[in-house]
Scaffold this active site. Structure first.
Site, short mmCIF file in Angstrom:
data_model
loop_
_atom_site.label_atom_id
_atom_site.label_comp_id
_atom_site.label_asym_id
_atom_site.label_seq_id
_atom_site.Cartn_x
_atom_site.Cartn_y
_atom_site.Cartn_z
N ASN A 8 0.85 -1.18 0.00
CA ASN A 8 0.00 0.00 0.00
C ASN A 8 0.90 1.25 0.00
O ASN A 8 1.71 1.43 0.91
CB ASN A 8 -0.88 -0.04 1.26
CG ASN A 8 -1.82 1.15 1.35
OD1 ASN A 8 -1.42 2.28 1.10
ND2 ASN A 8 -3.06 0.89 1.72
N HIS A 29 1.00 6.12 1.95
CA HIS A 29 1.80 7.02 2.77
C HIS A 29 2.83 7.81 1.97
O HIS A 29 3.30 8.85 2.42
CB HIS A 29 2.47 6.26 3.92
CG HIS A 29 1.47 5.86 4.97
ND1 HIS A 29 0.52 6.72 5.45
CD2 HIS A 29 1.26 4.68 5.59
CE1 HIS A 29 -0.23 6.08 6.33
NE2 HIS A 29 0.20 4.84 6.44
N HIS A 67 -5.70 3.64 -1.58
CA HIS A 67 -7.04 3.94 -1.06
C HIS A 67 -7.41 5.34 -1.52
O HIS A 67 -6.81 6.32 -1.08
CB HIS A 67 -6.99 3.86 0.48
CG HIS A 67 -8.31 4.03 1.15
ND1 HIS A 67 -8.48 3.86 2.50
CD2 HIS A 67 -9.54 4.34 0.65
CE1 HIS A 67 -9.75 4.08 2.82
NE2 HIS A 67 -10.41 4.38 1.72
N ARG A 86 -9.62 8.00 -0.98
CA ARG A 86 -10.61 8.39 0.03
C ARG A 86 -11.46 9.55 -0.48
O ARG A 86 -11.01 10.33 -1.32
CB ARG A 86 -9.90 8.80 1.32
CG ARG A 86 -9.08 7.70 1.96
CD ARG A 86 -8.47 8.17 3.27
NE ARG A 86 -9.48 8.28 4.30
CZ ARG A 86 -9.65 7.41 5.30
NH1 ARG A 86 -8.85 6.37 5.43
NH2 ARG A 86 -10.60 7.58 6.17
N ARG A 109 -7.26 12.73 1.10
CA ARG A 109 -6.19 13.20 1.97
C ARG A 109 -4.81 12.73 1.51
O ARG A 109 -3.81 13.33 1.85
CB ARG A 109 -6.43 12.78 3.41
CG ARG A 109 -6.30 11.30 3.64
CD ARG A 109 -6.30 10.99 5.12
NE ARG A 109 -7.62 11.12 5.70
CZ ARG A 109 -8.01 10.46 6.79
NH1 ARG A 109 -7.17 9.67 7.41
NH2 ARG A 109 -9.22 10.59 7.27
N GLU A 148 -8.58 0.35 -2.98
CA GLU A 148 -9.33 0.30 -1.73
C GLU A 148 -10.27 1.50 -1.71
O GLU A 148 -9.86 2.60 -2.08
CB GLU A 148 -8.31 0.45 -0.61
CG GLU A 148 -8.57 -0.37 0.61
CD GLU A 148 -7.54 -0.05 1.65
OE1 GLU A 148 -6.39 -0.48 1.49
OE2 GLU A 148 -7.88 0.65 2.61
N THR A 208 -8.14 3.15 8.27
CA THR A 208 -9.35 2.34 8.33
C THR A 208 -9.41 1.67 9.71
O THR A 208 -8.47 0.99 10.10
CB THR A 208 -9.31 1.26 7.24
OG1 THR A 208 -8.88 1.87 6.04
CG2 THR A 208 -10.67 0.64 7.03
N GLU A 266 -10.86 -9.68 2.86
CA GLU A 266 -9.56 -9.35 3.47
C GLU A 266 -9.79 -9.31 4.96
O GLU A 266 -10.58 -8.49 5.46
CB GLU A 266 -9.04 -8.00 2.97
CG GLU A 266 -7.69 -7.65 3.61
CD GLU A 266 -7.13 -6.32 3.14
OE1 GLU A 266 -7.39 -5.90 1.99
OE2 GLU A 266 -6.41 -5.68 3.94
N HIS A 324 -3.55 -5.09 7.63
CA HIS A 324 -3.68 -3.95 8.55
C HIS A 324 -2.78 -4.15 9.76
O HIS A 324 -2.94 -5.11 10.50
CB HIS A 324 -5.11 -3.71 9.02
CG HIS A 324 -5.33 -2.23 9.27
ND1 HIS A 324 -4.82 -1.57 10.35
CD2 HIS A 324 -5.96 -1.29 8.52
CE1 HIS A 324 -5.15 -0.29 10.27
NE2 HIS A 324 -5.82 -0.09 9.17
N1 PXP Z 1 -5.76 -3.32 4.30
C1 PXP Z 1 -6.69 -2.33 4.40
C2 PXP Z 1 -8.09 -2.64 4.01
C3 PXP Z 1 -6.33 -1.05 4.84
O1 PXP Z 1 -7.26 -0.08 4.96
C4 PXP Z 1 -4.98 -0.79 5.15
C5 PXP Z 1 -4.55 0.58 5.59
O2 PXP Z 1 -4.65 1.46 4.54
C6 PXP Z 1 -4.05 -1.85 5.02
C7 PXP Z 1 -4.48 -3.10 4.63
C8 PXP Z 1 -2.61 -1.67 5.32
O3 PXP Z 1 -2.43 -1.40 6.67
P1 PXP Z 1 -1.02 -0.91 7.19
O4 PXP Z 1 -0.75 0.42 6.54
O5 PXP Z 1 -1.20 -0.82 8.66
O6 PXP Z 1 -0.02 -1.94 6.77
#
Ligand code: PXP
Length: 388
Positions: A155, A158, A191, A193, A197, A218, A249, A299, A339
């Site tokens: 992901n 960030h 994601h 949003r 953001r 996402e 999330t 997931e 997550h």
């Molecule tokens: N899966 C989903 C559905 C999420 O919303 C997120 C966070 O954006 C992640 C996985 C990844 O989580 P993390 O950034 O804590 O690894």
């Protein structure tokens, strides 16, 4: 983790790669990512000598194990111990049971491993039952139905968060996604949003053109985002609950509580040829609802496991994830998880036999700041490879 594998049996029926992988996966499943385990495959002659010298029994046997009982080293490495397996006895026993020799060796490896964890069937009936249950758990894990290694989807939200902090063009999540793929990521997750953001529509459109692996979008099930997603056509979408005030999330999607809305959204994506994953807590009711609304994937939310503050609650949360993954798989869903996963807690989740893909963002980006994105992705890839 390190598996020191030595083979003096010369028995070519023994699949050493399988023994090594099994040993690595056992360590991962036990959460021992910093342990060293030595496995020695030998024949009856050596086994008989070892059995005689160490246990006073002048006959061969199938498996022996010796714990090391050492304090962890300065880097946290634990030397777990040694397992010795006679491939000749294993082959004989396999013949009696109508099994293949490698399956029998797997069983013996698990037996030796559970001994090293401190279980001993010779200490009475109660302990024998406990040990058997533990062995069954590890055998089920190794006898998995997964056809391929677990994939790592990165992901890159960030990266966009950092860009938005100054409102400029750097760093670019599109470039970051390419670096992740070159380092071995099998998927890219963003994601989009409603409050934009971090990820912008421009990012998703460019990623659609540049991602070579798999683009997972996402999103919350809001009409504006659904329209963009259908227009862009990612490889899959993951529906998540979205609250404006949240930092990330928070909980899983309440599929059971809004079945009609989610069913309609899933159907729109299905008609467009885009499989849908639902991000859910490890909860049987939500899994049943995910089946009913026609999702392809779930997931499983690993946040509570990742945030657990002590061993006991971590184990409880892990058991919920493990059971949910099994239930979802048995129900015909494909299973992803994510997550809060990081370099210390990912291996047990990657070792779950029914999990296909892990979605990881924050931990990899946090490490990337220190060691570079390429190294951070490769390290995570290696943890998953060893565990799955
Ligand atoms: N899966 C989903 C559905 C999420 O919303 C997120 C966070 O954006 C992640 C996985 C990844 O989580 P993390 O950034 O804590 O690894």
């Amino acid at each position: 983790m390190t598996v020191l594998l030595r083979d003096e049996s010369g028995d070519r029926r023994v699949c050493l790669e399988m023994v090594r992988r099994d040993a690595e996966r056992l360590l991962a499943a036990a959460g021992m990512t910093r342990a060293e385990l030595s496995v020695f495959i030998t024949g009856d002659e050596t086994m008989r000598r070892l059995n005689r010298d160490h246990r006073g029994r002048d006959k061969t046997t199938n498996v022996l194990s010796w714990p090391q009982d050492q304090e962890p080293g300065p880097d946290g490495t634990v030397v777990l111990g040694d397992i010795v397996i006679s491939s000749q006895t294993a082959a004989r026993e396999a013949g009696e049971r109508g099994q293949g020799v490698n399956r029998r060796i797997r069983r013996l490896l698990v037996h030796g491993f559970v001994h090293l964890l401190g279980f001993d069937h010779e200490r009475g009936e109660e302990e024998a039952a406990l040990m058997e249950a533990e062995e069954k758990k590890y055998m089920n894990m190794l006898d998995n139905r997964r056809k391929q290694m677990v994939s790592l989807a990165i992901n890159v939200d960030h990266v966009a968060t950092l860009r938005q902090a100054r409102g400029g063009a750097e760093p670019d999540p599109v470039a970051a996604a390419a670096v992740c793929e070159l380092a071995g990521a099998e998927g890219i997750v963003v994601h989009l949003r409603e409050d934009r953001r971090h990820i912008q529509e421009r990012d998703v459109r460019l990623l659609r053109q540049t991602v070579k692996s798999k683009l997972n979008l996402e999103m919350g099930a809001a009409e504006e985002i659904i329209k963009i997603a259908l227009d862009i056509g990612p490889d899959m979408v993951t529906l998540v609950p979205e609250k404006r005030q949240e930092l990330t999330t928070e909980g899983g999607l309440d599929v059971a509580g809004q079945e009609k809305k989610i069913q309609d959204t899933v159907a729109r994506f299905r008609d467009a040829g885009v499989p849908v994953s639902l991000f859910i807590d490890p909860d049987e009711g939500q899994i049943e609802a995910a089946v009913r609304v026609g999702a392809t994937f779930v997931e499983i939310h690993t946040g509570r496991y990742s945030d657990a503050e002590d061993e006991k609650s971590r184990e409880e949360e892990f058991n919920l994830i493990s059971a949910a993954a099994e239930t979802a798989f048995e129900a015909g869903l494909r299973v992803n998880a994510g997550h809060g996963l990081n370099y210390l807690n990912t291996a047990p989740v990657a070792a779950l036999p029914t999990v296909e893909e892990l979605s990881i963002g924050h931990a990899v980006m946090a490490r990337a700041i220190m060691v570079g994105l390429d190294a951070a992705v490769r390290e995570m890839r290696e943890i998953i490879r060893a565990a799955s």
